[in-house]
Design a protein around this motif. Structure first.
Motif, PDB file in Angstrom:
ATOM      1  N   SER A 145       0.812  -1.220   0.000  1.00  0.00           N
ATOM      2  CA  SER A 145       0.000   0.000   0.000  1.00  0.00           C
ATOM      3  C   SER A 145       0.846   1.271   0.000  1.00  0.00           C
ATOM      4  N   LYS A 146       2.141   1.157   0.368  1.00  0.00           N
ATOM      5  CA  LYS A 146       3.009   2.328   0.417  1.00  0.00           C
ATOM      6  C   LYS A 146       3.920   2.458  -0.804  1.00  0.00           C
ATOM      7  N   TRP A 147       3.813   1.544  -1.750  1.00  0.00           N
ATOM      8  CA  TRP A 147       4.674   1.580  -2.926  1.00  0.00           C
ATOM      9  C   TRP A 147       3.881   1.191  -4.176  1.00  0.00           C
ATOM     10  N   PRO A 148       3.222   2.157  -4.828  1.00  0.00           N
ATOM     11  CA  PRO A 148       2.395   1.849  -6.005  1.00  0.00           C
ATOM     12  C   PRO A 148       3.195   1.726  -7.298  1.00  0.00           C
ATOM     13  N   PHE A 149       4.516   1.837  -7.241  1.00  0.00           N
ATOM     14  CA  PHE A 149       5.338   1.875  -8.443  1.00  0.00           C
ATOM     15  C   PHE A 149       5.793   0.506  -8.928  1.00  0.00           C
ATOM     16  N   TYR A 150       5.369  -0.538  -8.252  1.00  0.00           N
ATOM     17  CA  TYR A 150       5.775  -1.884  -8.637  1.00  0.00           C
ATOM     18  C   TYR A 150       4.572  -2.802  -8.512  1.00  0.00           C
ATOM     19  N   ASP A 151       4.306  -3.596  -9.528  1.00  0.00           N
ATOM     20  CA  ASP A 151       3.085  -4.400  -9.578  1.00  0.00           C
ATOM     21  C   ASP A 151       3.111  -5.644  -8.698  1.00  0.00           C
ATOM     22  N   LEU A 152       4.277  -6.120  -8.347  1.00  0.00           N
ATOM     23  CA  LEU A 152       4.378  -7.344  -7.550  1.00  0.00           C
ATOM     24  C   LEU A 152       4.579  -7.001  -6.076  1.00  0.00           C
ATOM     25  N   PRO A 153       4.283  -7.940  -5.153  1.00  0.00           N
ATOM     26  CA  PRO A 153       4.415  -7.646  -3.716  1.00  0.00           C
ATOM     27  C   PRO A 153       5.848  -7.592  -3.208  1.00  0.00           C
TER      28      PRO A 153
END
Length: 175
Positions: A145-153
């Motif tokens: 939730s704090k890093w929208p710049f990468y699609d994977l967890p």
């Protein structure tokens, strides 16, 4: 929450391995620089540097800290990951566990910075520490939730490097 449990279990495993009562400890302080190249799943190539600082040798395991910086080439730009790890390694395996930060420049003229923290897990192996390349898998796990710049967890990467000879700062005399 699940990541914190994994981190706790790995820390206990490393601690019990290198700090058991029967182990014979010597003080060997050296640094070992490394240049890595690899592939991050869901992104692309990654390039990095590691600087391992060994503090003790306990039953053929070198124990210390590792600073790592690598750049992940993503379709939307470069993500820079820095981390500091607790390290335990011998001639065949290296295990690192720690915390880090991922950072990305964005916006017009790339003057804005976005960053978030996470945990790192890194395991590499080799059949011959000085002649054959080391092959490893590393993961940087962050709060989605704090890093929208990468699609994977998480950033999961495979990588390789050649180990350089250690640069000794202090070596305890052998009795």
């Amino acid at each position: 929450m699940k990541n914190k449990h994994i981190l706790s279990y790995l820390f206990v495993l490393i601690s019990s391995l290198v700090f058991s009562q029967e182990n014979q400890s010597t003080t060997n302080i050296f640094i070992s620089p490394r240049i890595t190249i690899g592939y991050t799943f869901g992104s692309g190539m990654n390039y990095g540097v590691d600087l391992a600082l060994n503090l003790y040798t306990i039953d053929k395991f070198n124990v210390g800290f590792d600073y790592s910086f690598y750049i992940v080439n993503t379709p939307t730009g470069f993500h820079r990951i820095k981390n500091i790890n607790l390290m335990a390694e011998n001639d065949m395996i290296s295990v690192k566990l720690g915390a880090g930060m991922v950072k990305r420049k964005w916006g017009l003229k790339k003057i804005n910075n976005a960053k978030t923290a996470g945990i790192t897990i890194d395991v590499s192996v080799s059949v011959d520490p000085m002649s054959a390349p080391w092959v490893g898998v590393k993961s940087f796990v962050f709060q989605r939730s704090k890093w929208p710049f990468y699609d994977l967890p998480s950033y999961i990467s495979v990588y390789t490097y050649y180990r350089t000879p250690e640069i000794y700062i202090y070596q305890q005399p052998v009795e």
